[in-house]
Design a protein around this motif. Structure first.
Motif, PDB file in Angstrom:
ATOM      1  N   UNK A 131       2.098   2.778  -7.075  1.00 39.51           N
ATOM      2  CA  UNK A 131       1.479   3.090  -8.369  1.00 39.51           C
ATOM      3  C   UNK A 131       0.537   1.976  -8.803  1.00 39.51           C
ATOM      4  N   UNK A 132       0.786   0.774  -8.301  1.00 37.66           N
ATOM      5  CA  UNK A 132      -0.067  -0.352  -8.667  1.00 37.66           C
ATOM      6  C   UNK A 132      -1.179  -0.597  -7.643  1.00 37.66           C
ATOM      7  N   UNK A 133      -1.149   0.120  -6.524  1.00 35.89           N
ATOM      8  CA  UNK A 133      -2.112  -0.111  -5.447  1.00 35.89           C
ATOM      9  C   UNK A 133      -3.499   0.369  -5.882  1.00 35.89           C
ATOM     10  N   UNK A 134      -4.502  -0.519  -5.862  1.00 28.42           N
ATOM     11  CA  UNK A 134      -5.818  -0.138  -6.398  1.00 28.42           C
ATOM     12  C   UNK A 134      -6.709   0.572  -5.375  1.00 28.42           C
ATOM     13  N   UNK A 135      -6.181   1.527  -4.631  1.00 23.56           N
ATOM     14  CA  UNK A 135      -6.990   2.257  -3.652  1.00 23.56           C
ATOM     15  C   UNK A 135      -7.978   3.162  -4.390  1.00 23.56           C
ATOM     16  N   UNK A 136      -9.244   3.073  -4.024  1.00 24.43           N
ATOM     17  CA  UNK A 136     -10.228   4.032  -4.533  1.00 24.43           C
ATOM     18  C   UNK A 136     -10.291   5.178  -3.533  1.00 24.43           C
ATOM     19  N   UNK A 137      -9.761   6.353  -3.943  1.00 22.60           N
ATOM     20  CA  UNK A 137      -9.635   7.452  -2.981  1.00 22.60           C
ATOM     21  C   UNK A 137     -10.974   8.069  -2.601  1.00 22.60           C
ATOM     22  N   UNK A 138     -12.054   7.643  -3.242  1.00 19.83           N
ATOM     23  CA  UNK A 138     -13.367   8.134  -2.838  1.00 19.83           C
ATOM     24  C   UNK A 138     -14.023   7.219  -1.805  1.00 19.83           C
ATOM     25  N   UNK A 139     -13.317   6.122  -1.443  1.00 17.87           N
ATOM     26  CA  UNK A 139     -13.894   5.190  -0.463  1.00 17.87           C
ATOM     27  C   UNK A 139     -13.117   5.210   0.845  1.00 17.87           C
ATOM     28  N   UNK A 140     -13.817   5.580   1.923  1.00 23.12           N
ATOM     29  CA  UNK A 140     -13.217   5.609   3.252  1.00 23.12           C
ATOM     30  C   UNK A 140     -12.559   4.284   3.633  1.00 23.12           C
ATOM     31  N   UNK A 141     -13.240   3.165   3.313  1.00 19.82           N
ATOM     32  CA  UNK A 141     -12.717   1.850   3.709  1.00 19.82           C
ATOM     33  C   UNK A 141     -11.393   1.583   3.028  1.00 19.82           C
ATOM     34  N   UNK A 142     -11.319   1.936   1.744  1.00 17.21           N
ATOM     35  CA  UNK A 142     -10.073   1.745   1.008  1.00 17.21           C
ATOM     36  C   UNK A 142      -8.941   2.564   1.631  1.00 17.21           C
ATOM     37  N   UNK A 143      -9.261   3.813   1.967  1.00 13.17           N
ATOM     38  CA  UNK A 143      -8.243   4.699   2.528  1.00 13.17           C
ATOM     39  C   UNK A 143      -7.769   4.190   3.888  1.00 13.17           C
TER      40      UNK A 143
END
Lengths: 438, 438
Positions: B233-245
């Protein structure tokens, strides 16, 4: 929701196989798609409408003390044999055999299941009254499914069942449900008029259908227009008081309202001419007291005050939730498309960006959208304005927030009310307040 | 809800036909009742749990841009003939004939229906990616239904389907869904560990089952306990960014986790001893990339960037919602009954009035109850205290607000935390704050 990324497919052409306006508009506005005869998939916008209706039904049921349960769609034929209805029910019942050749069926209604569940648990009159309801998919194998979700085969329905220790209690429950239904329809933004229906061998006046006035209705209806002006949400009925319920019921019953089957020319003449409403109606709900029919046939009893076993008195209370989606459209549309009542609409408003790519327009639209992304549809497609207006009218959003480059520079938008066509030139904040407080 | 008026039937005896603890507790706590083999009616408390789970699933799906639809339970066999699965599917499929002798079936899964609906609407690669999901009842005609809702026949499931223009997009969607699932389970108050599962002829590593650790699990599991401490819940993944995913997925995959089928002794040894978690697991979710399997067999294409038709790449994403009710109980209970995680519990707290009829107790309880009648269960029955405590522990409310005559005189209550047994003597306001902020 951003329109560019969403699955909200609209159709320009009118589907040729759709005979009535609600069916045509539900297909054109991308609410449903047929996947088999009389069987539909609800797309994102359609599902939002279905859920908005279900939630209002639920809140009004809970308000009068009914409790929600959920029965399976598949039932055992054994229960229906116990009640004696298995052989009596016609080919509308979808009969099924499982891998062990046991007889099952897809529930068209649930008197047997609920009577069985309640009968196993309730021991004493002290545990009554109980009203249990569910909102669940049902199936009736219509010989000729048509009119889209209005006469489909798999349909979504609220069905409720009252259990009382005696007739007096059952009457209170019946009246409570009538009030709950009137409040429900008022909140849905439609008027559904209760009309006395057949009670069969049971007799009495405890059977009412609720009909919405619309030209495609299956019954002729006649009623006193004064009924349309009563405000049930403001009515201070205490549903725990028999006297209050009686007064409420007598008030409703004092106004003339009848389908053509029950129409009485003489009584009709006593309604002042200017208040006579005549037309066609779509049945969207039915409440029905049927006494001990199922508790006797399935032999369900509780201990009465003197310890002797008593068959509880029952009633059933239905609202056609998926049918209502069609009925509301039949009652509320124009040439251009659907006109959703505020509480039912899939989105409160659509934000129409007339010049995608223009920085001022984009910035203003994004800021607006960020205020309530669940309640706004943002038309961020790079289509021409005409196509956007047409889709907005077709989909029937209560408000259109129109953002063009000229107004945007001054921080202004045009707000259009779908139902009336009224237009307001407003600042962004004024528009937001107007839309979100509606 | 007032217990005296509600339909929350608890059982003192342990039902003899229930083999596992979740089945026993679901019957004893009045969550469900069986109405046919492997088919259940959800009573008010059980339905609240089911809906709490479904709502969290829904919020986390919407958060990553998935859109909710609703398919019918009944499907046409024709669609399954198009995909080639109709004959291949075993006797678990409930096959039905309607009144016109047309072949229907009760959907065990929905790849065919969604591929058909999406295929009719999508025209261009520009409309992709799309992830559509539903939460709907399904049916599998298990030869021997058992373990209550854990292996029932009619079950409630979230099933989602991703459509992408190419493999790279499908991988992004897959990773997005994995994150959404990890967040979902964390919010549900359970840890479900993703473990690589079979991909069949497709190969690769894009198939994961999520398992909850519980002694009655159907698979042996081995995993690195560090996974239990990660806060999604605290993980700042931007789900619109391939690199983040990608970074997120590589991080999850870097920890050892395997069912006994895939267990690798050598890799296991590299996990620090104190972090090795070994036990049994219940499968509650499955995510699976399967490429163009259905878009090819059903011949669904969209126009690619160069105008040539492309078969979209698909994945399917399931969570067993009704199964989770059982699985959560398997993972969270004690001798006395269920221990509901806060977000799943049917009620936030039970108010235990130890002396119904005592004016001070009654007044204090009523005042407390009025603060949040939807979130509190008020035990206003005139039973003895022991029976009330036993029911409260059995039903597993996260908090018990215990109101006795002595404390009530001083405006004090005892607050008990079900999970830990901790007890606090608090003023009414302190107790309210503690419970409602949990």
């Amino acid at each position: 929701m951003r329109l560019s990324r969403s699955f909200l497919p609209t159709l320009k052409e009118t589907p040729s196989d759709a005979q009535i306006v609600s069916h045509r508009l539900m297909l054109r506005a991308g609410l449903v798609r047929q996947t088999a005869s009389g069987i539909y998939t609800w797309l994102p916008a359609g599902l939002k409408v279905l859920r908005n209706i279900a939630n209002i039904v639920r809140e009004e049921q809970d308000r009068v003390g009914a409790q929600e349960v959920l029965m399976a769609t598949i039932q055992s034929a054994d229960l229906w044999k116990r009640s004696g209805r298995y052989d009596a029910y016609g080919p509308e019942m979808l009969r099924i055999k499982d891998r062990h050749e046991r007889e099952l069926l897809f529930g068209p209604t649930n008197e047997e299941v609920i009577t069985d569940v309640v009968g196993q648990e309730l021991k004493s009159y002290k545990e009554l009254p109980q009203v249990l309801y569910q909102i669940q998919w049902k199936f009736r194998d219509e010989i000729r499914p048509r009119f889209g979700v209005m006469r489909g085969r798999e349909f979504y329905m609220k069905d409720g069942y009252g259990f009382d220790i005696d007739y007096k209690g059952a009457v209170d429950t019946y009246r409570k449900m009538m009030l709950s239904y009137l409040r429900t329809f008022q909140r849905l933004g439609v008027r559904a008029v209760p009309m006395v229906a057949d009670t069969g061998p049971i007799g009495g006046d405890l059977s009412h259908e609720f009909l919405i006035l619309a030209p495609t209705g299956e019954s002729g209806v006649f009623y006193d227009g004064a009924l349309d002006t009563l405000d049930w949400l403001a009515d201070p009925v205490d549903v725990d008081k028999s006297e209050d319920l009686e007064k409420f019921f007598n008030n409703v019953s004092s106004y003339y309202a009848a389908t053509d089957e029950k129409h009485d020319d003489k009584a009709w003449e006593s309604v002042p001419v200017e208040r006579r409403r005549e037309g066609r109606g779509i049945e969207v709900a039915h409440i029905f007291y049927f006494g001990t029919k199922y508790t006797k046939s399935m032999d369900i009893t509780v201990a009465g005050p003197d310890g002797a076993p008593v068959h509880p008195e029952m009633g059933s209370y239905g609202i056609g939730v998926s049918r209502l989606v069609g009925a509301i459209i039949e009652a509320s549309h124009d040439e251009a498309g659907i006109i959703w009542p505020d509480n039912v609409a899939p989105f409160k408003a659509v934000i129409l960006n007339l010049k995608v790519g223009d920085e001022t327009c984009d910035t203003l639209c994004e800021a607006l959208y960020a205020k309530a992304p669940e309640r706004f549809l943002y038309d961020d497609r790079s289509d021409r304005a005409g196509a956007k207006f047409a889709d907005a009218d077709l989909m029937g959003h209560p408000w259109q927030i129109i953002v063009g480059p000229r107004g945007a520079k001054e921080g202004k938008v045009e707000l259009k009310r779908r139902a009336t066509g009224e237009r307001f030139e407003l600042t962004v904040n004024e528009a937001l307040t107007k839309v979100l407080s509606a």
